[in-house]
Design a protein around this motif. Structure first.
Motif, mmCIF file in Angstrom:
data_model
loop_
_atom_site.group_PDB
_atom_site.id
_atom_site.type_symbol
_atom_site.label_atom_id
_atom_site.label_comp_id
_atom_site.label_asym_id
_atom_site.label_seq_id
_atom_site.Cartn_x
_atom_site.Cartn_y
_atom_site.Cartn_z
ATOM 1 N N MET A 1 -40.901 -19.579 -43.401
ATOM 2 C CA MET A 1 -39.891 -19.329 -42.388
ATOM 3 C C MET A 1 -38.730 -20.299 -42.571
ATOM 4 O O MET A 1 -38.911 -21.452 -42.898
ATOM 5 N N THR A 2 -37.548 -19.825 -42.345
ATOM 6 C CA THR A 2 -36.352 -20.625 -42.513
ATOM 7 C C THR A 2 -36.172 -21.587 -41.343
ATOM 8 O O THR A 2 -36.486 -21.262 -40.213
ATOM 9 N N THR A 3 -35.647 -22.778 -41.627
ATOM 10 C CA THR A 3 -35.292 -23.706 -40.559
ATOM 11 C C THR A 3 -33.908 -23.332 -40.068
ATOM 12 O O THR A 3 -32.990 -23.192 -40.856
ATOM 13 N N HIS A 4 -33.768 -23.183 -38.755
ATOM 14 C CA HIS A 4 -32.496 -22.745 -38.193
ATOM 15 C C HIS A 4 -31.809 -23.902 -37.474
ATOM 16 O O HIS A 4 -32.423 -24.623 -36.713
ATOM 17 N N LEU A 5 -30.523 -24.029 -37.701
ATOM 18 C CA LEU A 5 -29.730 -25.011 -36.985
ATOM 19 C C LEU A 5 -29.474 -24.511 -35.577
ATOM 20 O O LEU A 5 -29.600 -23.326 -35.293
ATOM 21 N N HIS A 6 -29.096 -25.423 -34.707
ATOM 22 C CA HIS A 6 -28.854 -24.983 -33.334
ATOM 23 C C HIS A 6 -27.718 -23.976 -33.258
ATOM 24 O O HIS A 6 -27.669 -23.170 -32.343
ATOM 25 N N SER A 7 -26.827 -23.944 -34.231
ATOM 26 C CA SER A 7 -25.759 -22.931 -34.217
ATOM 27 C C SER A 7 -26.331 -21.525 -34.412
ATOM 28 O O SER A 7 -25.798 -20.556 -33.868
ATOM 29 N N ASP A 8 -27.445 -21.399 -35.171
ATOM 30 C CA ASP A 8 -28.103 -20.100 -35.316
ATOM 31 C C ASP A 8 -28.649 -19.628 -33.975
ATOM 32 O O ASP A 8 -28.508 -18.467 -33.602
ATOM 33 N N PHE A 9 -29.273 -20.537 -33.243
ATOM 34 C CA PHE A 9 -29.819 -20.183 -31.934
ATOM 35 C C PHE A 9 -28.699 -19.861 -30.957
ATOM 36 O O PHE A 9 -28.817 -18.939 -30.158
ATOM 37 N N ASP A 10 -27.615 -20.628 -31.032
ATOM 38 C CA ASP A 10 -26.488 -20.351 -30.149
ATOM 39 C C ASP A 10 -25.923 -18.963 -30.431
ATOM 40 O O ASP A 10 -25.647 -18.194 -29.511
ATOM 41 N N SER A 11 -25.783 -18.629 -31.700
ATOM 42 C CA SER A 11 -25.278 -17.302 -32.074
ATOM 43 C C SER A 11 -26.200 -16.204 -31.553
ATOM 44 O O SER A 11 -25.744 -15.200 -30.985
ATOM 45 N N LEU A 12 -27.500 -16.388 -31.730
ATOM 46 C CA LEU A 12 -28.469 -15.403 -31.252
ATOM 47 C C LEU A 12 -28.409 -15.268 -29.733
ATOM 48 O O LEU A 12 -28.303 -14.154 -29.199
ATOM 49 N N LEU A 13 -28.437 -16.377 -29.027
ATOM 50 C CA LEU A 13 -28.416 -16.327 -27.566
ATOM 51 C C LEU A 13 -27.099 -15.764 -27.040
ATOM 52 O O LEU A 13 -27.078 -15.035 -26.048
ATOM 53 N N ARG A 14 -25.988 -16.090 -27.706
ATOM 54 C CA ARG A 14 -24.683 -15.543 -27.299
ATOM 55 C C ARG A 14 -24.691 -14.029 -27.413
ATOM 56 O O ARG A 14 -24.274 -13.317 -26.511
ATOM 57 N N LYS A 15 -25.200 -13.513 -28.534
ATOM 58 C CA LYS A 15 -25.262 -12.063 -28.724
ATOM 59 C C LYS A 15 -26.205 -11.414 -27.711
ATOM 60 O O LYS A 15 -25.908 -10.350 -27.173
ATOM 61 N N LEU A 16 -27.334 -12.042 -27.456
ATOM 62 C CA LEU A 16 -28.289 -11.481 -26.504
ATOM 63 C C LEU A 16 -27.751 -11.477 -25.076
ATOM 64 O O LEU A 16 -28.164 -10.663 -24.261
ATOM 65 N N SER A 17 -26.825 -12.380 -24.787
ATOM 66 C CA SER A 17 -26.289 -12.461 -23.428
ATOM 67 C C SER A 17 -25.028 -11.633 -23.233
ATOM 68 O O SER A 17 -24.530 -11.528 -22.112
ATOM 69 N N SER A 18 -24.538 -10.996 -24.319
ATOM 70 C CA SER A 18 -23.259 -10.291 -24.150
ATOM 71 C C SER A 18 -23.117 -8.994 -24.937
ATOM 72 O O SER A 18 -22.240 -8.200 -24.626
ATOM 73 N N ASP A 19 -23.928 -8.758 -25.934
ATOM 74 C CA ASP A 19 -23.710 -7.653 -26.867
ATOM 75 C C ASP A 19 -24.796 -6.581 -26.714
ATOM 76 O O ASP A 19 -25.886 -6.706 -27.261
ATOM 77 N N ASP A 20 -24.466 -5.516 -25.986
ATOM 78 C CA ASP A 20 -25.447 -4.454 -25.736
ATOM 79 C C ASP A 20 -25.891 -3.749 -27.020
ATOM 80 O O ASP A 20 -27.049 -3.362 -27.146
ATOM 81 N N VAL A 21 -24.990 -3.596 -27.969
ATOM 82 C CA VAL A 21 -25.340 -2.945 -29.241
ATOM 83 C C VAL A 21 -26.349 -3.804 -30.002
ATOM 84 O O VAL A 21 -27.350 -3.289 -30.517
ATOM 85 N N PHE A 22 -26.111 -5.109 -30.060
ATOM 86 C CA PHE A 22 -27.044 -6.003 -30.748
ATOM 87 C C PHE A 22 -28.395 -6.006 -30.055
ATOM 88 O O PHE A 22 -29.448 -5.979 -30.700
ATOM 89 N N ARG A 23 -28.394 -6.034 -28.727
ATOM 90 C CA ARG A 23 -29.654 -6.040 -27.974
ATOM 91 C C ARG A 23 -30.483 -4.790 -28.309
ATOM 92 O O ARG A 23 -31.676 -4.879 -28.560
ATOM 93 N N ALA A 24 -29.825 -3.633 -28.332
ATOM 94 C CA ALA A 24 -30.534 -2.384 -28.657
ATOM 95 C C ALA A 24 -31.038 -2.415 -30.093
ATOM 96 O O ALA A 24 -32.165 -2.008 -30.382
ATOM 97 N N ARG A 25 -30.214 -2.923 -30.986
ATOM 98 C CA ARG A 25 -30.614 -3.014 -32.395
ATOM 99 C C ARG A 25 -31.797 -3.970 -32.565
ATOM 100 O O ARG A 25 -32.711 -3.706 -33.348
ATOM 101 N N LEU A 26 -31.788 -5.078 -31.828
ATOM 102 C CA LEU A 26 -32.885 -6.049 -31.914
ATOM 103 C C LEU A 26 -34.199 -5.423 -31.456
ATOM 104 O O LEU A 26 -35.241 -5.662 -32.056
ATOM 105 N N LEU A 27 -34.147 -4.628 -30.413
ATOM 106 C CA LEU A 27 -35.362 -3.975 -29.943
ATOM 107 C C LEU A 27 -35.846 -2.913 -30.928
ATOM 108 O O LEU A 27 -37.040 -2.734 -31.118
ATOM 109 N N GLY A 28 -34.915 -2.209 -31.573
ATOM 110 C CA GLY A 28 -35.283 -1.133 -32.490
ATOM 111 C C GLY A 28 -35.673 -1.602 -33.878
ATOM 112 O O GLY A 28 -36.641 -1.120 -34.460
ATOM 113 N N ASP A 29 -34.909 -2.534 -34.447
ATOM 114 C CA ASP A 29 -35.152 -3.033 -35.801
ATOM 115 C C ASP A 29 -34.854 -4.531 -35.826
ATOM 116 O O ASP A 29 -33.800 -4.956 -36.296
ATOM 117 N N PRO A 30 -35.778 -5.334 -35.295
ATOM 118 C CA PRO A 30 -35.529 -6.766 -35.171
ATOM 119 C C PRO A 30 -35.216 -7.469 -36.491
ATOM 120 O O PRO A 30 -34.350 -8.336 -36.529
#
Length: 84
Positions: A1-30
């Motif tokens: 597994m890759t080590t992720h910097l906090h910027s990776d987590f920030d990017s993920l959390l930002r998308k999860l908190s604002s991007d409906d298309v990304f959220r749907a895509r994450l549920l369908g094909d994570p």
């Protein structure tokens, strides 16, 4: 597994908190959704049943998480909890 910097987590959390298309895509094909933002996971690491918290809850958690990571004192528990 890759080590992720906090910027990776920030990017993920930002998308999860604002991007409906990304959220749907994450549920369908994570694997593909995460790969699109530079996070590589093997399909075996993904649970078969998935759900997401609401965008508002994730936004609040994102602010708390990032504030702890941005503080040197807040990062100490992360270091102390690591296994050797």
């Amino acid at each position: 597994m890759t080590t992720h910097l906090h910027s990776d987590f920030d990017s993920l959390l930002r998308k999860l908190s604002s991007d409906d298309v990304f959220r749907a895509r994450l549920l369908g094909d994570p694997v593909a959704a995460l790969d699109s933002i530079g996070i590589a996971l093997a399909p075996g690491q993904i649970p078969s049943q998935r759900c997401l918290a609401g965008k508002d809850a994730i936004a609040i958690d994102r602010m708390a998480f990032m504030s702890k990571l941005d503080s040197a004192a807040g990062a100490i528990p992360f270091f102390l909890g690591a296994s050797a």
